[in-house]
Scaffold this motif. Sequence first.
Motif, mmCIF file in Angstrom:
data_model
loop_
_atom_site.group_PDB
_atom_site.id
_atom_site.type_symbol
_atom_site.label_atom_id
_atom_site.label_comp_id
_atom_site.label_asym_id
_atom_site.label_seq_id
_atom_site.Cartn_x
_atom_site.Cartn_y
_atom_site.Cartn_z
ATOM 1 N N GLN A 17 0.849 -1.197 0.000
ATOM 2 C CA GLN A 17 0.000 0.000 0.000
ATOM 3 C C GLN A 17 0.883 1.245 0.000
ATOM 4 O OE1 GLN A 17 -3.098 0.150 2.876
ATOM 5 N NE2 GLN A 17 -3.610 -1.995 2.674
ATOM 6 N N PRO A 18 0.478 2.246 -0.725
ATOM 7 C CA PRO A 18 1.302 3.458 -0.758
ATOM 8 C C PRO A 18 1.233 4.205 0.575
ATOM 9 C CG PRO A 18 -0.733 3.798 -1.963
ATOM 10 C CD PRO A 18 -0.712 2.357 -1.563
ATOM 11 N N VAL A 19 2.328 4.864 0.887
ATOM 12 C CA VAL A 19 2.362 5.674 2.103
ATOM 13 C C VAL A 19 1.536 6.931 1.867
ATOM 14 C CG1 VAL A 19 3.865 6.973 3.637
ATOM 15 C CG2 VAL A 19 4.619 4.791 2.712
ATOM 16 N N ARG A 20 0.732 7.276 2.883
ATOM 17 C CA ARG A 20 -0.215 8.367 2.661
ATOM 18 C C ARG A 20 0.303 9.726 3.125
ATOM 19 N NH1 ARG A 20 -5.166 5.760 5.597
ATOM 20 N NH2 ARG A 20 -3.454 4.824 6.748
ATOM 21 N N PHE A 21 1.606 9.892 3.149
ATOM 22 C CA PHE A 21 2.124 11.244 3.412
ATOM 23 C C PHE A 21 3.370 11.439 2.573
ATOM 24 C CE2 PHE A 21 4.176 8.548 6.592
ATOM 25 C CZ PHE A 21 5.504 8.937 6.516
ATOM 26 N N SER A 22 3.684 12.672 2.348
ATOM 27 C CA SER A 22 4.823 12.984 1.480
ATOM 28 C C SER A 22 5.941 13.628 2.291
ATOM 29 C CB SER A 22 4.377 13.946 0.387
ATOM 30 O OG SER A 22 4.032 15.181 0.978
ATOM 31 N N THR A 23 7.065 13.802 1.644
ATOM 32 C CA THR A 23 8.181 14.475 2.311
ATOM 33 C C THR A 23 7.802 15.907 2.679
ATOM 34 O OG1 THR A 23 9.612 13.161 0.908
ATOM 35 C CG2 THR A 23 10.656 14.950 2.098
ATOM 36 N N LEU A 24 6.909 16.474 1.882
ATOM 37 C CA LEU A 24 6.449 17.834 2.176
ATOM 38 C C LEU A 24 5.740 17.871 3.533
ATOM 39 C CD1 LEU A 24 6.483 20.541 0.627
ATOM 40 C CD2 LEU A 24 4.124 20.055 -0.045
ATOM 41 N N ASP A 25 4.910 16.830 3.787
ATOM 42 C CA ASP A 25 4.230 16.759 5.084
ATOM 43 C C ASP A 25 5.248 16.644 6.215
ATOM 44 O OD1 ASP A 25 1.699 16.766 3.905
ATOM 45 O OD2 ASP A 25 1.840 14.612 3.502
#
Lengths: 264, 182
Positions: A17-25
């Motif tokens: 499953q893809p991670v639901r946050f980004s480096t921006l977060d």
Amino acid sequence: MTMPQLRDLLDEAVGDQPVRFSTLDVRRRSRQLGVRRRARRVLSGAMAVAISVGAVVTISGWVDRGPSRRLPTVATRATTTRATLPTSTLSPPSTLPATSTTIGTPSAQELLAALQSDRFDASSLPAHLHVLGVGPWHYVDAGHPGSGYLGSAQVRLRSDAIGESFAFNNYDVFGTAADAAAWYTTAYSNFRSYSPAGSVRVPRLTPSVNAFCGPQAAPPDTATCWFVRGFTTGIVTATIPTSAPRDEDGVLQAMLTQLVALGG
Amino acid sequence: VTTPSTPQVIEPDRSGQSADAFCTALTGRLVGSLLLFCGERDTAEDVAQEALARTMERWDRVRVMESPEAWTYQTAFNIARSQARRRLVERRAVHRLGMRRAAIVPDTAAAIAIRDAVMALPPRQRAAIIARFYAGLSVDEASQVLNCAPGTVKSLVFKALANLRNAGLIDQPEGHDDAATA
């Protein structure tokens, strides 16, 4: 086969499953952390400055009095600190800033010394309870706002009974019995509702201690000195004649006189 | 002879590596490790994000460490442990209110069974297994994550493997298996 199998199993358990946050977060959260940390630094710096100023004021006050006058052991006027908030009050810790004034007079000193003697043990205290000492008198402005509270003195008790524990117990003085009763009811209710499990324990009390600490009616026309035992429901009242001065020194002196009398 | 599959390991080439690149590379494995450790994807992502944020905030100090990955994993496991009690209360409240968190993609039965078996391990054994066999950390790095001696890591892994064998998750060893002590 075991280890690769385990790695594959763990991979399968996690799934893809893809991670639901980004480096921006993450960067945004990291900035918030930085702001919080800087704020904590500023606050602790301000606290250090306040403590230093308090110390300077205290020392300069002592210097102003001159070397010929001895600094009373207990008497320090208008010392602002949070540390002197009574520890035995049953209400949860107040977020209000507490201003306490430690007051002492020579006569109060004598009374305090008298209280620290064994004479208190001859009072209606059960035989297995001993007074270890009486602390300074505190007036806590913000401790019980609007409740008719006049001040507190701390008494240390020791119990010989196994399982019975006492720490620091406060004599809280209120202007009227009604004030004290109202405050106590609220504090007891708060204690029952918010007592943090694990950090507060209600000691087991023998019947004689229960009898000693049970609420007692105050005579009319008297100010009431309430002995509030830490962690428990026990209250002992001592009474102060209404003719006694109502300033802090007067209340202290009257209260201690009463306590000494209670001690025989 | 079966060649062990190589876990995704970040090479410690951090000269000029930015915090963003480090976090991007570590995110997947960190979230997976925390999912195995906590058992919930929401919690795992939240904890991972917090740990990565702390890493990013202290990047100047973290980047010069011997193993920034180990430091980040250690931070993440510490956060996960400290939040465990709060999460428990939250889960009870959610259960009481009859609410259920919906996963984005339904898990397979096998994935759930494996996670349950891993979750049944004691916390330190679980962390040791995850650090060694999912995150791909060395024994030394795992010992930093768990704040214990390398020998303790080996012991924890050994016990965890025995428990997983007893649970039927992995096969009984045919001979001496030195992977746990590698």
